[in-house]
Write an enzyme that holds these catalytic residues in place. Structure first.
Site, PDB file in Angstrom:
ATOM      1  CE  LYS A 142      -6.540   5.810  -6.392  1.00 30.30           C
ATOM      2  NZ  LYS A 142      -5.007   6.545  -6.433  1.00 30.30           N
ATOM      3  CE  LYS A 144      -2.905   9.617  -5.564  1.00 27.14           C
ATOM      4  NZ  LYS A 144      -1.572   9.683  -6.189  1.00 27.14           N
ATOM      5  CD  GLU A 171       0.414   7.913  -3.877  1.00 23.72           C
ATOM      6  OE1 GLU A 171      -0.315   6.765  -4.100  1.00 23.72           O
ATOM      7  OE2 GLU A 171       0.276   8.752  -4.681  1.00 23.72           O
ATOM      8  CG  HIS A 257       3.188   3.356  -3.315  1.00 26.14           C
ATOM      9  ND1 HIS A 257       3.986   4.228  -3.939  1.00 26.14           N
ATOM     10  CD2 HIS A 257       1.842   3.358  -3.599  1.00 26.14           C
ATOM     11  CE1 HIS A 257       2.983   4.663  -4.909  1.00 26.14           C
ATOM     12  NE2 HIS A 257       1.809   4.100  -4.859  1.00 26.14           N
ATOM     13  NE  ARG A 258       6.645   1.785  -9.244  1.00 20.01           N
ATOM     14  CZ  ARG A 258       7.011   1.462 -10.543  1.00 20.01           C
ATOM     15  NH1 ARG A 258       8.249   1.065 -11.036  1.00 20.01           N
ATOM     16  NH2 ARG A 258       6.334   1.880 -11.593  1.00 20.01           N
ATOM     17  CG  HIS A 290       3.079  -0.218  -6.383  1.00 20.49           C
ATOM     18  ND1 HIS A 290       1.996   0.410  -6.496  1.00 20.49           N
ATOM     19  CD2 HIS A 290       2.692  -0.501  -4.781  1.00 20.49           C
ATOM     20  CE1 HIS A 290       0.980   0.485  -5.904  1.00 20.49           C
ATOM     21  NE2 HIS A 290       1.362  -0.221  -4.859  1.00 20.49           N
ATOM     22  N   GLY A 328      -3.850   3.175 -13.000  1.00 20.03           N
ATOM     23  CA  GLY A 328      -4.695   3.511 -14.349  1.00 20.03           C
ATOM     24  C   GLY A 328      -5.493   2.250 -14.818  1.00 20.03           C
ATOM     25  CD  GLN A 348      -2.219  -2.047  -5.531  1.00 20.18           C
ATOM     26  OE1 GLN A 348      -1.783  -2.555  -4.513  1.00 20.18           O
ATOM     27  NE2 GLN A 348      -2.085  -0.908  -5.602  1.00 20.18           N
ATOM     28  N   GLY A 350      -7.602   1.895  -8.502  1.00 23.40           N
ATOM     29  CA  GLY A 350      -8.126   2.638  -7.642  1.00 23.40           C
ATOM     30  C   GLY A 350      -9.293   3.290  -8.538  1.00 23.40           C
TER      31      GLY A 350
END
Ligand code: CAP
Ligand code: MG
Length: 404
Positions: A142, A144, A171, A257-258, A290, A328, A348, A350
């Protein structure tokens, strides 16, 4: 019930102008050989062979199983597959609820797909957690977007020095001018090698190759010269076909990743449930995916046990998918997540690492210590870890809403 050997079965939640059984027949016809009005059948018609049929309904659940004969699909055309099982039906005016819940495949379909090359056991071996079986801890660099390659590598190195098992690109970070993929991959992998010299611990770097199917392969060619140990793709925005092509080209685990899933998974009445996507990502060869979290900032999955089962059940002998819980999360989230997922999970954080008051190394140490404690069944508050104490003080012990 259908003979599982020779049909793909899709389960839908349906409701509309007609009773459930009729709505199911409408969908079966619309997605195979029919339309809104009868059409004279020619003598040489193949409709008998290609017509989908209703393989059962559950009035209480409002669901219907629709079986599609295998012959209606090409053996290796996922865009075509989705046009059949997830096509026009969502637009039918007679339906006010149409949601694809799950997919079942016969062996004859599955054998055309690669499945995960590594799966949980293979990723554990790469990270060195086969014997401990503990949850993996990962981070997303981060901000992002907002760091150049040098800044990305520096922050990745800090997280690796703090002991994370995985570092991923965010992502939306791909190959933009402010952070070129080539230089970023080279510098991050160099930085992780330096960190490993200090920690003795491997750390995966999931470099984001998201792009068109053709470009994804070019980007793999770009980064492979630097000895990557993991790659990443946003499977919905890039497409399942890009995932399969990547799977057939790379020799490292694929982190999936979704992003964009919420547009399809969250609406109660229309959409495609995450469980169907889990089955497809596993078929196409993702190693970790994810699937939502039990306590983070994102909308809760409505059936986490069902998603975990789809990740891990013996789907035609395919390796299991490593579920990823993210969004989060911070150290105090870890016990909640471990209670919900068990230990076969990639946790995970960030912001929950890089937002630590004492920086990314401390944030990573706090998160990884929380994982060790939760895995051993110890209370976080009892840990002799100054970094963890600071994190617990900073973010408290509750799940929290987005902090603007
Ligand atoms: C998490 C994250 C992930 C989300 C995706 C983000 O960052 O990098 O993309 O977890 O959601 O951009 O929000 P934080 P999901 O840890 O800072 O929140 O895992 O539900 O697909
Ligand atoms: Mg992200």
């Amino acid at each position: 019930m259908v003979n599982p050997r020779d049909a793909v079965v899709a389960t839908y939640r349906l409701a509309g102008d007609f009773p459930l059984e009729e709505s199911a027949r409408v969908v079966a016809m619309e997605q195979s050989t029919g339309t809104w009005t009868p059409v004279e059948k020619r003598a040489d018609s193949l409709e008998e062979r290609l017509a989908a049929w209703v393989d059962g309904t559950d009035a209480a659940a409002g669901t219907a199983r629709i079986a599609f004969p295998l012959e209606i699909f090409e053996s290796d055309n996922l865009p075509g597959f989705l046009s059949i099982v997830a096509g026009n039906l969502f637009g039918l005016g007679s339906l006010r609820r149409a949601r694809l819940l799950d997919l079942e495949f016969p062996d004859a379909f599955v054998r055309h797909y690669p499945g995960p090359a590594f799966g949980i056991a293979g990723v554990r071996k790469a990270v060195g957690t086969t014997s401990s079986g503990r949850p993996h801890g990962g981070t997303i660099v981060k901000p992002k977007v907002g760091l150049d390659p040098k800044g990305t590598a520096a922050r990745a190195k800090e997280a690796a020095l703090g002991g994370v098992d995985l570092i991923k690109d965010d992502e939306t970070l791909t190959d933009q001018g402010f952070c070129p993929l080539d230089e970023r991959a080279r510098l991050v992998l160099e930085a992780l090698d330096q960190a490993r010299e200090e920690t003795g611990k491997p750390c995966l770097y999931a470099v984001n190759l998201t792009a068109s199917a053709a470009d994804v392969l070019d980007r793999w060619d770009t980064v492979r010269q630097y000895g990557p140990n993991c790659v990443m793709i946003d499977f919905l925005t890039a497409g399942l076909d890009a995932l399969v092509r990547l799977r057939n080209a790379v020799d490292v685990p694929i982190h999936v990743h979704r992003t964009m899933h919420g547009a399809l998974t969250r609406a109660a009445d229309f959409g495609i449930d995450m469980r169907a996507w889990v089955r497809l990502v596993r078929l196409c060869g993702g190693d970790q995916l994810h699937i939502g979290s039990a306590s983070g900032k994102m909308d809760r999955p409505d059936d986490l046990p069902g998603l975990l089962s789809a990740c891990r059940d013996g789907l035609h002998g395919l390796r299991p998918l490593f579920p990823v819980s993210s969004g989060g999360l911070h150290p105090a989230s870890v016990p909640h997540e471990v209670a919900a997922f068990g230990s076969d999970v990639v946790l995970q954080a960030g912001g929950g690492i890089h937002g630590h008051p004492d920086g990314s190394v401390a944030g990573a140490r706090a998160f990884m210590r929380a994982i060790d404690a939760a895995h051993a069944g110890r209370r976080l508050e009892d840990e002799d870890s100054p970094e963890l104490r600071v994190a617990l003080k900073e973010w408290g012990d509750e799940t929290y809403a987005y902090q603007t």
